[in-house]
Design a protein around this motif. Sequence first.
Motif, mmCIF file in Angstrom:
data_model
loop_
_atom_site.group_PDB
_atom_site.id
_atom_site.type_symbol
_atom_site.label_atom_id
_atom_site.label_comp_id
_atom_site.label_asym_id
_atom_site.label_seq_id
_atom_site.Cartn_x
_atom_site.Cartn_y
_atom_site.Cartn_z
ATOM 1 N N VAL A 95 -9.696 11.436 -6.118
ATOM 2 C CA VAL A 95 -8.527 11.286 -5.256
ATOM 3 C C VAL A 95 -9.001 11.457 -3.823
ATOM 4 C CG1 VAL A 95 -6.297 12.236 -4.548
ATOM 5 C CG2 VAL A 95 -6.871 12.079 -6.981
ATOM 6 N N ILE A 96 -8.724 10.457 -3.017
ATOM 7 C CA ILE A 96 -9.109 10.469 -1.611
ATOM 8 C C ILE A 96 -7.845 10.687 -0.774
ATOM 9 C CG2 ILE A 96 -10.062 9.118 0.299
ATOM 10 C CD1 ILE A 96 -11.551 7.477 -1.943
ATOM 11 N N PHE A 97 -7.867 11.718 0.053
ATOM 12 C CA PHE A 97 -6.803 11.890 1.042
ATOM 13 C C PHE A 97 -7.305 11.182 2.296
ATOM 14 C CE2 PHE A 97 -6.217 15.603 -1.764
ATOM 15 C CZ PHE A 97 -4.920 15.342 -2.174
ATOM 16 N N CYS A 98 -6.754 10.011 2.545
ATOM 17 C CA CYS A 98 -7.197 9.152 3.634
ATOM 18 C C CYS A 98 -6.290 9.406 4.837
ATOM 19 C CB CYS A 98 -7.150 7.694 3.200
ATOM 20 S SG CYS A 98 -7.836 6.572 4.428
ATOM 21 N N PRO A 150 -9.131 -4.738 -0.254
ATOM 22 C CA PRO A 150 -10.237 -4.470 -1.179
ATOM 23 C C PRO A 150 -9.788 -3.688 -2.421
ATOM 24 C CG PRO A 150 -10.624 -3.396 0.959
ATOM 25 C CD PRO A 150 -9.329 -4.133 1.055
ATOM 26 N N ALA A 151 -8.653 -2.992 -2.342
ATOM 27 C CA ALA A 151 -8.109 -2.260 -3.495
ATOM 28 C C ALA A 151 -7.436 -3.252 -4.451
ATOM 29 C CB ALA A 151 -7.097 -1.218 -3.033
ATOM 30 N N TYR A 152 -7.578 -2.995 -5.734
ATOM 31 C CA TYR A 152 -6.966 -3.876 -6.736
ATOM 32 C C TYR A 152 -5.451 -3.734 -6.771
ATOM 33 C CZ TYR A 152 -11.749 -4.151 -8.498
ATOM 34 O OH TYR A 152 -13.093 -4.322 -8.612
ATOM 35 N N TYR A 153 -4.971 -2.497 -6.599
ATOM 36 C CA TYR A 153 -3.543 -2.219 -6.686
ATOM 37 C C TYR A 153 -3.065 -1.445 -5.473
ATOM 38 C CZ TYR A 153 -3.791 -3.415 -11.648
ATOM 39 O OH TYR A 153 -3.981 -4.072 -12.831
ATOM 40 N N ILE A 154 -1.786 -1.603 -5.202
ATOM 41 C CA ILE A 154 -1.076 -0.772 -4.233
ATOM 42 C C ILE A 154 -0.008 -0.030 -5.017
ATOM 43 C CG2 ILE A 154 0.326 -0.684 -2.144
ATOM 44 C CD1 ILE A 154 -0.810 -3.581 -1.556
ATOM 45 N N ILE A 155 0.000 1.269 -4.898
ATOM 46 C CA ILE A 155 1.044 2.080 -5.525
ATOM 47 C C ILE A 155 1.994 2.497 -4.404
ATOM 48 C CG2 ILE A 155 1.567 4.195 -6.800
ATOM 49 C CD1 ILE A 155 -1.323 3.928 -7.980
ATOM 50 N N HIS A 156 3.203 2.004 -4.481
ATOM 51 C CA HIS A 156 4.207 2.259 -3.449
ATOM 52 C C HIS A 156 5.018 3.483 -3.856
ATOM 53 C CE1 HIS A 156 3.475 -1.871 -1.985
ATOM 54 N NE2 HIS A 156 3.294 -2.117 -3.271
ATOM 55 N N THR A 157 5.073 4.472 -2.996
ATOM 56 C CA THR A 157 5.878 5.660 -3.259
ATOM 57 C C THR A 157 6.752 5.930 -2.051
ATOM 58 O OG1 THR A 157 5.842 7.922 -4.120
ATOM 59 C CG2 THR A 157 4.185 7.383 -2.456
ATOM 60 N N VAL A 158 7.924 6.458 -2.303
ATOM 61 C CA VAL A 158 8.879 6.708 -1.231
ATOM 62 C C VAL A 158 8.997 8.211 -1.024
ATOM 63 C CG1 VAL A 158 11.232 6.340 -0.390
ATOM 64 C CG2 VAL A 158 10.131 4.599 -1.833
ATOM 65 N N GLY A 159 8.467 8.667 0.082
ATOM 66 C CA GLY A 159 8.524 10.083 0.413
ATOM 67 C C GLY A 159 9.875 10.454 1.010
ATOM 68 N N GLN A 167 -11.184 10.386 7.252
ATOM 69 C CA GLN A 167 -10.349 9.804 8.310
ATOM 70 C C GLN A 167 -10.766 8.350 8.428
ATOM 71 O OE1 GLN A 167 -10.518 11.794 12.101
ATOM 72 N NE2 GLN A 167 -9.520 10.103 13.149
ATOM 73 N N GLN A 168 -9.877 7.450 8.002
ATOM 74 C CA GLN A 168 -10.223 6.031 7.936
ATOM 75 C C GLN A 168 -8.950 5.218 7.783
ATOM 76 O OE1 GLN A 168 -13.552 5.363 5.281
ATOM 77 N NE2 GLN A 168 -13.013 3.207 4.990
ATOM 78 N N ASP A 169 -9.049 3.931 7.992
ATOM 79 C CA ASP A 169 -7.952 3.001 7.758
ATOM 80 C C ASP A 169 -7.870 2.761 6.248
ATOM 81 O OD1 ASP A 169 -6.321 0.769 7.397
ATOM 82 O OD2 ASP A 169 -7.282 -0.415 8.975
ATOM 83 N N ILE A 170 -6.777 3.170 5.635
ATOM 84 C CA ILE A 170 -6.636 3.081 4.171
ATOM 85 C C ILE A 170 -6.731 1.644 3.670
ATOM 86 C CG2 ILE A 170 -4.108 2.925 4.070
ATOM 87 C CD1 ILE A 170 -4.298 5.040 1.733
ATOM 88 N N THR A 171 -6.405 0.665 4.512
ATOM 89 C CA THR A 171 -6.443 -0.733 4.073
ATOM 90 C C THR A 171 -7.872 -1.246 3.888
ATOM 91 O OG1 THR A 171 -6.403 -1.696 6.301
ATOM 92 C CG2 THR A 171 -4.261 -1.222 5.253
ATOM 93 N N THR A 172 -8.861 -0.460 4.315
ATOM 94 C CA THR A 172 -10.263 -0.897 4.198
ATOM 95 C C THR A 172 -10.976 -0.298 2.989
ATOM 96 O OG1 THR A 172 -11.143 0.921 5.556
ATOM 97 C CG2 THR A 172 -10.415 -1.087 6.723
ATOM 98 N N LEU A 173 -10.304 0.567 2.247
ATOM 99 C CA LEU A 173 -10.971 1.278 1.154
ATOM 100 C C LEU A 173 -11.123 0.407 -0.085
ATOM 101 C CD1 LEU A 173 -9.370 4.821 1.349
ATOM 102 C CD2 LEU A 173 -11.520 4.018 2.324
ATOM 103 N N HIS A 182 1.166 -3.888 4.423
ATOM 104 C CA HIS A 182 1.793 -5.209 4.242
ATOM 105 C C HIS A 182 1.063 -6.280 5.050
ATOM 106 C CE1 HIS A 182 5.453 -5.142 1.694
ATOM 107 N NE2 HIS A 182 5.338 -3.834 1.865
ATOM 108 N N ARG A 183 0.703 -5.972 6.298
ATOM 109 C CA ARG A 183 -0.011 -6.955 7.126
ATOM 110 C C ARG A 183 -1.374 -7.290 6.527
ATOM 111 N NH1 ARG A 183 2.377 -3.813 11.029
ATOM 112 N NH2 ARG A 183 0.488 -2.564 11.373
ATOM 113 N N ALA A 184 -2.109 -6.259 6.095
ATOM 114 C CA ALA A 184 -3.458 -6.475 5.570
ATOM 115 C C ALA A 184 -3.443 -7.177 4.213
ATOM 116 C CB ALA A 184 -4.203 -5.150 5.469
ATOM 117 N N ALA A 185 -2.445 -6.884 3.388
ATOM 118 C CA ALA A 185 -2.381 -7.479 2.049
ATOM 119 C C ALA A 185 -1.953 -8.945 2.090
ATOM 120 C CB ALA A 185 -1.440 -6.686 1.155
ATOM 121 N N GLY A 186 -1.157 -9.309 3.084
ATOM 122 C CA GLY A 186 -0.704 -10.688 3.220
ATOM 123 C C GLY A 186 0.673 -10.917 2.614
ATOM 124 N N PRO A 187 1.193 -12.129 2.777
ATOM 125 C CA PRO A 187 2.584 -12.437 2.398
ATOM 126 C C PRO A 187 2.881 -12.360 0.901
ATOM 127 C CG PRO A 187 1.422 -14.428 3.079
ATOM 128 C CD PRO A 187 0.516 -13.273 3.389
#
Length: 178
Positions: A153-156, A73-82, A12-18, A42-47
């Motif tokens: 695989v982390i379920f955050c 801190p993550a190198y990549y963001i994988i965007h998926t549409v649920g 249980q954590q903020d995924i943007t900090t991993l 989007h806010r954490a990654a910047g414009p």
Amino acid sequence: MSMPFDQLTVIQQDITTLKVEAIVNAANSSLLGGGGVDGAIHRAAGPDLLAECTNLNGCETGDAKSTFGYNLPAYYIIHTVGPVWQGGNQGEADLLASCYRRSLEVAIQNDCPRVAFPAISTGAYRFPMDAAARIAVKATVEFLAHTDKIEQVIFCCFDEASKTRHQQAIRELCGQQT
């Protein structure tokens, strides 16, 4: 190859900090930002993230596309549409499972051995959390059984209830504690 349950972690954590190679964004089909985890990423990654997403021409439900992580801190963001929950008879389960499979495929394409997922579709898209956690774990375990390219695989999870449901799904499907 290790057994898949050894590769699963629930936090249980903020995924943007991993600090992992890739985090997964529960995006909308435009990929241009939104609420919940999508807005937070989007806010954490910047414009620069929005600028890159503008060139991706959106994403279909159940599919995934990657961008750089920018200020994360993550190198990549994988965007998926649920899928949006519509009662369960519109293929929502298959589409949600596809989100996890496609995200892991994209992680492998980008050489990302550690991937963190939010609880896709359980926020604004109203997918029932119990069912979503079981689908997430089942799709992930089935995928991991056929690759050695994903180490963790982390379920955050955003809250304790989601964390508990993911841990329960792992126990039910893998017979293991998390």
